[in-house]
Each structure stands twice: as C-alpha cells, then as structure tokens.
Design an enzyme around this catalytic site. Sequence first.
Site, PDB file in Angstrom:
ATOM      1  N   HIS A  32      -8.154  -7.526   7.248  1.00 37.31           N
ATOM      2  CA  HIS A  32      -6.915  -6.917   6.907  1.00 37.31           C
ATOM      3  C   HIS A  32      -7.224  -5.985   5.694  1.00 37.31           C
ATOM      4  O   HIS A  32      -8.056  -6.222   4.918  1.00 37.31           O
ATOM      5  CB  HIS A  32      -5.417  -7.490   6.660  1.00 37.31           C
ATOM      6  CG  HIS A  32      -5.087  -7.998   7.847  1.00 37.31           C
ATOM      7  ND1 HIS A  32      -4.044  -8.648   7.778  1.00 37.31           N
ATOM      8  CD2 HIS A  32      -5.451  -7.952   9.282  1.00 37.31           C
ATOM      9  CE1 HIS A  32      -3.404  -9.114   9.098  1.00 37.31           C
ATOM     10  NE2 HIS A  32      -4.440  -8.504   9.840  1.00 37.31           N
ATOM     11  N   GLU A  40      -5.648  -5.744   2.841  1.00 33.66           N
ATOM     12  CA  GLU A  40      -5.612  -6.529   1.306  1.00 33.66           C
ATOM     13  C   GLU A  40      -7.144  -7.137   1.136  1.00 33.66           C
ATOM     14  O   GLU A  40      -7.486  -7.102   0.088  1.00 33.66           O
ATOM     15  CB  GLU A  40      -4.393  -7.497   1.433  1.00 33.66           C
ATOM     16  CG  GLU A  40      -3.189  -6.659   1.552  1.00 33.66           C
ATOM     17  CD  GLU A  40      -2.760  -6.500   3.056  1.00 33.66           C
ATOM     18  OE1 GLU A  40      -1.448  -6.346   3.373  1.00 33.66           O
ATOM     19  OE2 GLU A  40      -3.678  -6.569   3.873  1.00 33.66           O
TER      20      GLU A  40
END
Length: 196
Positions: free
Chosen positions: A90, A92
């Site tokens: 992801h 992040e």
Amino acid sequence: MSESATPAPESDEYRGREGVLKWDDYCMAIAFLSAQRSKDPSTQVGACIAYEDKRIVSTGYNDMPNNCDNLPWGKGDPDKLNNKYVYVCHAELNAVLNKNSTDVKNCTIYVSLFPCNECAKVIIQSGIKKVMYYADKYQDSPKVKASKIMLEEAGVRFIQHEPNLDKIVNALSETKEMYVKSRVDTPTTSERKLDD
C-alpha cells in the site's frame, strides 16, 4: 541611502503572489500525483509524508513489491493467490519505506484514501502523529474500523482534508509553454560548440 530609495513595506515589492497553494492542499496534491504512478487498474492510492516544519520527506503509491512484475492485479478470482490483495504494497507502507530521513516521528501523512488496518500499524509504529485523508469510501469495512480504533488508541489524529480549491491542474504541455515563452533563447547542448 535615502528613505525614498527603500520601498515601503506596503508596496507590491513586499507582497508575495496571491493564490498560492495552502500547505495541506499542496501535500494532498502530491499524494494524488503519486497515485498516478500506481499500476493498479481499479484503485490508485498515493501518500505524502511531511514534517511539522513543512518539509516533505517521502511519497509512495500502491504497487507490487520491487522486482515482482508478474503478479496479478485482479480481485475477483476464487483462488486468493490470483488476487492482488495478498501481494500489493500500500501507498502508506511505501511512503514510510521510501523516507529520505532517519525517521518520520511526529510527521503528518497525507493519503488519498483512509488507511487500512495494516497501514495503521505501520503509521503507528513509525511514529507518525497525524493522518490527513481525502476519501473514506471503505469506512464501514472491518479493516477501516479496526484502523480507526488503533489510531485513536495510539493517539494518532486523523482528519478529513477539506481542500481550499476545487481543483489543482498542472497540464504539463501548458506549463512547458509558459517556461519556454518566458526563457531567453539559448542554444541547446547539441547546438553549442565546445571550447578546447
């Protein structure tokens, strides 16, 4: 030097340009721009991490792990190994791993989509203290509910970003024309003659 030679502070020479992007809009725009690097055909997510003193330390987007170019991007196959969810990193996570500093403690992460539970763990463990998110389209899912529980428990603030502008446009062809028209014509490297 006479007083008349120094412009008064009220003059235009002391004023900056109006319409400058607000810091939060700038960082969120970078998150959205980063999302454009994602190869995911259904969901492109971007992230931007910045210090409190307004320095950007990292960006990231959802993508497969490095050197894993032949993994599936699908999401409807009954065989979980043929779906992207077990492979994709992801935005992040990538932003935290891509940092150009020793740490991201007390930073803010700007994300185009609210972080899932796994990303919340990374955010908490890395010391990030604030999440600015744009969309929360999975707010009713257990993963996002768990994410919010963990973030609250860890004292990480999360705030939905309210943009100050309706849109931010940077059409590269228009930008190029602006700079080409404003620069002094100079010979290109191929046109220059090298001195001996």
